[in-house]
Scaffold this motif. Sequence first.
Motif, PDB file in Angstrom:
ATOM      1  N   ASP A  49      31.887  17.293 -46.565  1.00 53.09           N
ATOM      2  CA  ASP A  49      32.243  18.369 -45.633  1.00 53.09           C
ATOM      3  C   ASP A  49      32.996  17.816 -44.431  1.00 53.09           C
ATOM      4  O   ASP A  49      32.712  16.722 -43.940  1.00 53.09           O
ATOM      5  N   GLY A  50      33.949  18.609 -43.967  1.00 49.67           N
ATOM      6  CA  GLY A  50      34.736  18.238 -42.796  1.00 49.67           C
ATOM      7  C   GLY A  50      35.342  19.478 -42.185  1.00 49.67           C
ATOM      8  O   GLY A  50      34.774  20.574 -42.277  1.00 49.67           O
ATOM      9  N   ARG A  51      36.507  19.321 -41.577  1.00 51.21           N
ATOM     10  CA  ARG A  51      37.171  20.456 -40.933  1.00 51.21           C
ATOM     11  C   ARG A  51      37.439  21.600 -41.904  1.00 51.21           C
ATOM     12  O   ARG A  51      37.351  22.760 -41.546  1.00 51.21           O
ATOM     13  N   HIS A  52      37.791  21.265 -43.136  1.00 48.09           N
ATOM     14  CA  HIS A  52      38.216  22.289 -44.082  1.00 48.09           C
ATOM     15  C   HIS A  52      37.161  22.648 -45.129  1.00 48.09           C
ATOM     16  O   HIS A  52      37.379  23.555 -45.919  1.00 48.09           O
ATOM     17  N   TYR A  53      36.051  21.933 -45.150  1.00 48.41           N
ATOM     18  CA  TYR A  53      35.053  22.160 -46.193  1.00 48.41           C
ATOM     19  C   TYR A  53      33.657  22.261 -45.589  1.00 48.41           C
ATOM     20  O   TYR A  53      33.336  21.538 -44.647  1.00 48.41           O
ATOM     21  N   SER A  54      32.834  23.133 -46.128  1.00 48.89           N
ATOM     22  CA  SER A  54      31.409  23.162 -45.755  1.00 48.89           C
ATOM     23  C   SER A  54      30.593  23.606 -46.971  1.00 48.89           C
ATOM     24  O   SER A  54      29.944  24.642 -46.945  1.00 48.89           O
ATOM     25  N   TYR A  55      30.682  22.813 -48.021  1.00 49.16           N
ATOM     26  CA  TYR A  55      30.004  23.134 -49.276  1.00 49.16           C
ATOM     27  C   TYR A  55      28.623  22.494 -49.400  1.00 49.16           C
ATOM     28  O   TYR A  55      27.850  22.874 -50.264  1.00 49.16           O
ATOM     29  N   HIS A  56      28.324  21.501 -48.562  1.00 45.61           N
ATOM     30  CA  HIS A  56      27.040  20.795 -48.624  1.00 45.61           C
ATOM     31  C   HIS A  56      26.759  20.267 -50.035  1.00 45.61           C
ATOM     32  O   HIS A  56      25.668  20.414 -50.566  1.00 45.61           O
ATOM     33  N   THR A  57      27.781  19.643 -50.628  1.00 49.18           N
ATOM     34  CA  THR A  57      27.593  19.126 -51.991  1.00 49.18           C
ATOM     35  C   THR A  57      26.575  17.987 -52.026  1.00 49.18           C
ATOM     36  O   THR A  57      25.979  17.733 -53.075  1.00 49.18           O
ATOM     37  N   ASP A  58      26.350  17.325 -50.885  1.00 47.60           N
ATOM     38  CA  ASP A  58      25.312  16.294 -50.859  1.00 47.60           C
ATOM     39  C   ASP A  58      23.943  16.909 -51.161  1.00 47.60           C
ATOM     40  O   ASP A  58      23.146  16.332 -51.898  1.00 47.60           O
ATOM     41  N   ARG A  59      23.681  18.090 -50.618  1.00 47.48           N
ATOM     42  CA  ARG A  59      22.409  18.763 -50.901  1.00 47.48           C
ATOM     43  C   ARG A  59      22.335  19.182 -52.368  1.00 47.48           C
ATOM     44  O   ARG A  59      21.273  19.075 -52.994  1.00 47.48           O
ATOM     45  N   GLN A  60      23.449  19.673 -52.901  1.00 48.31           N
ATOM     46  CA  GLN A  60      23.477  20.059 -54.311  1.00 48.31           C
ATOM     47  C   GLN A  60      23.149  18.855 -55.201  1.00 48.31           C
ATOM     48  O   GLN A  60      22.370  18.955 -56.150  1.00 48.31           O
ATOM     49  N   ILE A  61      23.781  17.702 -54.874  1.00 45.76           N
ATOM     50  CA  ILE A  61      23.566  16.487 -55.673  1.00 45.76           C
ATOM     51  C   ILE A  61      22.107  16.042 -55.584  1.00 45.76           C
ATOM     52  O   ILE A  61      21.483  15.697 -56.594  1.00 45.76           O
ATOM     53  N   ASN A  62      21.542  16.050 -54.373  1.00 45.28           N
ATOM     54  CA  ASN A  62      20.151  15.635 -54.221  1.00 45.28           C
ATOM     55  C   ASN A  62      19.200  16.555 -54.975  1.00 45.28           C
ATOM     56  O   ASN A  62      18.192  16.098 -55.534  1.00 45.28           O
ATOM     57  N   ARG A  63      19.519  17.849 -55.043  1.00 45.17           N
ATOM     58  CA  ARG A  63      18.687  18.773 -55.826  1.00 45.17           C
ATOM     59  C   ARG A  63      18.760  18.416 -57.315  1.00 45.17           C
ATOM     60  O   ARG A  63      17.750  18.394 -58.014  1.00 45.17           O
ATOM     61  N   ILE A  64      19.973  18.136 -57.802  1.00 45.60           N
ATOM     62  CA  ILE A  64      20.145  17.778 -59.214  1.00 45.60           C
ATOM     63  C   ILE A  64      19.373  16.495 -59.542  1.00 45.60           C
ATOM     64  O   ILE A  64      18.729  16.382 -60.587  1.00 45.60           O
ATOM     65  N   LYS A  65      19.421  15.523 -58.624  1.00 49.53           N
ATOM     66  CA  LYS A  65      18.734  14.244 -58.835  1.00 49.53           C
ATOM     67  C   LYS A  65      17.231  14.325 -58.566  1.00 49.53           C
ATOM     68  O   LYS A  65      16.509  13.362 -58.823  1.00 49.53           O
TER      69      LYS A  65
END
Length: 194
Positions: free
Chosen positions: A39-55
């Motif tokens: 996530d940055g200026r143009h993104y706020s998807y929180h893919t780190d949280r998605q990945i941690n949920r999958i793992k």
Amino acid sequence: MICRKSDSESILIAADYIRRGKVVVLPTDTVYGFSGIVDGRHYSYHTDRQINRIKEADEGKHLIQLISKPDDVKKYTRDVIPDELWAKWPGPLTIIVHTFEKDGNFATTAFRCPDDQWLRDLIARCGAPIYSTSVNKSGSPVLSSVSEIKSVFGKDVALIVDDGDKKSSVPSTIVSIEEDGSVKLIRQGAVKLS
């Protein structure tokens, strides 16, 4: 969906999924990794949280951020990275540095510039760093074959990029730049440091 890394459109396909906030499995210069846009200026998807949920990992677990060229790390830190470490990039070396937070405080972030031109081109096309962490359930062995990855995680990810099995792969070495500028070895991996 599965595509082969060798397919001419593989970078375009993977970048499209990543830029839309999807979690994908990518081959790296070490092991297969779960990836998503940082996530940055143009993104706020929180893919780190998605990945941690999958793992099935702790939600707050920090993930390595892959960058497309070594100098990109200078956008995020004022830490001085010793020449010995610069010489290992691109490569299987993760460097934890102090980064600035919005509130003015310091945090630490792990960066790696992978030794794989395809992957670096993909990251550049995404326009932001991408997360990377090994493909496995937290505390379980890393999966090295595409068939295993598809069987266990195929329903959890939008895309798997197939580059063959990676049975003898070793994860990256991890070091941190300490507050006094010294280098601390966190995990011995593929890169040997003197």
